[in-house]
Write an enzyme that holds these catalytic residues in place. Structure first.
Site, PDB file in Angstrom:
ATOM      1  N   VAL A  13      32.285  25.630  58.623  1.00  0.00           N
ATOM      2  CA  VAL A  13      30.972  25.777  57.987  1.00  0.00           C
ATOM      3  C   VAL A  13      29.884  25.728  59.053  1.00  0.00           C
ATOM      4  CG1 VAL A  13      29.311  24.668  56.438  1.00  0.00           C
ATOM      5  CG2 VAL A  13      31.713  24.849  55.762  1.00  0.00           C
ATOM      6  N   CYS A 135      30.371  24.894  46.394  1.00  0.00           N
ATOM      7  CA  CYS A 135      30.291  26.330  46.693  1.00  0.00           C
ATOM      8  C   CYS A 135      30.369  27.199  45.439  1.00  0.00           C
ATOM      9  CB  CYS A 135      31.408  26.705  47.653  1.00  0.00           C
ATOM     10  SG  CYS A 135      32.977  25.923  47.276  1.00  0.00           S
ATOM     11  N   GLN A 162      39.318  30.689  43.276  1.00  0.00           N
ATOM     12  CA  GLN A 162      38.721  30.152  44.498  1.00  0.00           C
ATOM     13  C   GLN A 162      39.595  30.389  45.728  1.00  0.00           C
ATOM     14  OE1 GLN A 162      36.759  26.579  41.930  1.00  0.00           O
ATOM     15  NE2 GLN A 162      36.772  26.247  44.134  1.00  0.00           N
ATOM     16  N   ARG A 282      42.849  27.899  42.385  1.00  0.00           N
ATOM     17  CA  ARG A 282      42.948  28.380  43.778  1.00  0.00           C
ATOM     18  C   ARG A 282      43.809  29.631  43.792  1.00  0.00           C
ATOM     19  NH1 ARG A 282      39.661  26.438  47.209  1.00  0.00           N
ATOM     20  NH2 ARG A 282      40.390  24.299  47.045  1.00  0.00           N
ATOM     21  N   HIS A 289      34.754  33.003  46.654  1.00  0.00           N
ATOM     22  CA  HIS A 289      35.059  32.426  45.350  1.00  0.00           C
ATOM     23  C   HIS A 289      34.581  33.394  44.270  1.00  0.00           C
ATOM     24  CE1 HIS A 289      36.354  28.909  47.270  1.00  0.00           C
ATOM     25  NE2 HIS A 289      35.508  28.012  46.813  1.00  0.00           N
TER      26      HIS A 289
HETATM   27  N1  HSE Z   1      35.536  22.337  46.624  1.00  0.00           N
HETATM   28  C1  HSE Z   1      35.471  23.705  46.976  1.00  0.00           C
HETATM   29  C2  HSE Z   1      36.843  24.318  47.008  1.00  0.00           C
HETATM   30  C3  HSE Z   1      34.838  23.958  48.297  1.00  0.00           C
HETATM   31  O1  HSE Z   1      37.808  23.575  47.165  1.00  0.00           O
HETATM   32  O2  HSE Z   1      36.964  25.534  46.908  1.00  0.00           O
HETATM   33  C4  HSE Z   1      33.615  23.217  48.644  1.00  0.00           C
HETATM   34  O3  HSE Z   1      32.566  23.261  47.713  1.00  0.00           O
END
Ligand code: HSE
Length: 383
Positions: A13, A135, A162, A282, A289
């Site tokens: 980041v 995010c 995500q 995920r 995302h």
């Molecule tokens: N928690 C989010 C994720 C990323 O695992 O995709 C950070 O905001």
């Protein structure tokens, strides 16, 4: 010029943040002071001006010199350093990518294209803690914030897709390694056009199930060629099925809690929160995302008006026509990755009734999802 401490600028980041700060010439407006958790005394990067030596990121006296500190070092660092720094009397502005302080009453979740009035109000009241949002939430609000600002949303249900990057750099590597392993497993069969697809499939699933603990060290289970419908901690551990948050993942909880906090509504603000809930999943994307959204609107609004509101909300949102061709070209992680664009597409009324609106949106979770709101907050403080 404001002495601005930068911590965690070398991580994933942090590197995206540095690139954006260079692109937007932020360094022309600050005197940077670079910190390091591992290389104090080393040479600061080329953006350094007068302070060319890396300082120890745990040195409270050095941190206290800063007017502003921007950190992308992560939650453990925030937990270790932030309370000590405030206890030592530091009154500067703390801008943080980590979630540690996010829900504190004295912290604002910053996403200025969506909540500049909330930020300005907090600034006027002496606010000093500016925290980047989750995010998924930030990318979602950059896309469809217009509907919230217009007070149109009665509730929203979100189903996320995500990317690996949300877990971290090592998670991205693990995903790609798994893809490579699976490909290698069946390469000779793939190269033979006459081979049987069910044999390929059988070997792939066998290899996925045989992935070792090392090969799944970060996600815990295979992600390449699969998905994981749980992100972050289990808020329901220890609770029974009729208690709040039983069966809710922390990532899902953040959707509701942070959306409302960003918008300045909910418990601490005196206006009712809008229910936001859904499933966070995920998938094997790299750094974008995506999410499918279902809104219950407070009234039936013509689709053309909704599209105009979304398209006109900010400079980055891009309305993608709800056609097959536009969708498959413009509304994918591959199209969006590495860009500031926030496409919103598949906008249509749903079969449940005219107040039920569907949409699909995507954002680069390292840009609008992490780095960009922080550097924009820095610029607001420098105004
Ligand atoms: N928690 C989010 C994720 C990323 O695992 O995709 C950070 O905001």
């Amino acid at each position: 010029m404001a002495l601005t401490g930068l911590v965690g600028w070398r991580g994933m980041v942090g590197s995206v943040l540095m690139d954006r700060m260079v692109e937007e010439r932020d360094f022309e407006h600050i005197e940077p002071l670079f910190f390091s958790t591992s290389n104090a005394g080393g040479k600061a990067p080329p953006q350094a001006k007068n302070e060319t030596t890396l300082r120890d990121a745990y040195d409270i006296e050095a941190l206290k010199r800063c007017d502003i500190i921007v950190t992308a070092q992560g939650g453990d660092y925030t937990t270790a350093v932030y309370p000590k720094l405030r206890a030592a009397g530091w009154k500067g502005h703390w801008i943080d990518a980590a979630s540690t302080l996010r829900m504190n009453d004295d912290a604002v979740i910053v996403l200025d294209p969506v909540n500049l009035p909330v930020i300005k109000d907090a600034l006027a009241r002496g606010g000093r803690n500016w925290i980047g949002g989750n995010c998924t939430v930030s990318c979602m609000l950059m896309g469809v914030g217009a509907l919230y600002k217009a007070g149109l949303v009665e509730w929203m249900c979100t189903q996320t897709y995500q990317a690996a990057s949300g877990g971290g750099a090592q998670h991205m590597r693990e995903l790609l390694t798994q893809y490579g392993t699976l490909n290698a497993e069946v390469k000779p069969l793939l190269d033979d056009p006459k081979s049987a697809i069910l044999e390929i499939d059988r070997r792939v699933i066998a290899r996925q199930r045989a992935l070792s603990a090392d090969e799944t060290a970060h996600f815990g289970v295979p992600l390449g060629g699969s998905l994981i419908p749980w992100i972050d901690k289990d808020l329901g551990v220890g609770k029974s099925a009729d208690e709040p948050f039983w069966g809710t993942s922390k990532e899902e909880w953040k959707g509701g809690a942070e959306t409302n906090k960003i918008l300045g509504q909910g418990e601490s603000f005196g206006t009712p929160a809008v229910p936001v809930d859904g499933y966070c999943v995920r998938v094997g994307a790299m750094r974008c995302h995506s999410q499918a959204l279902l809104f219950k609107l407070r009234r039936d609004v013509p689709l053309a008006d909704i599209e105009a509101m979304i398209a006109g909300d900010n400079a980055w949102v891009k309305l993608v026509p709800n056609t097959r061709e536009a969708t498959i070209r413009e509304l994918t992680p591959v199209a969006v990755s590495g860009t500031m664009s926030i496409p919103v597409g598949r906008v249509r009324k749903m079969a449940m009734g005219p107040e039920y609106l569907g949409a699909f949106t995507i954002g680069d979770q390292l840009l609008w999802g992490a780095a960009e709101p922080l550097r924009r907050m820095l610029r607001i403080l420098l105004e």
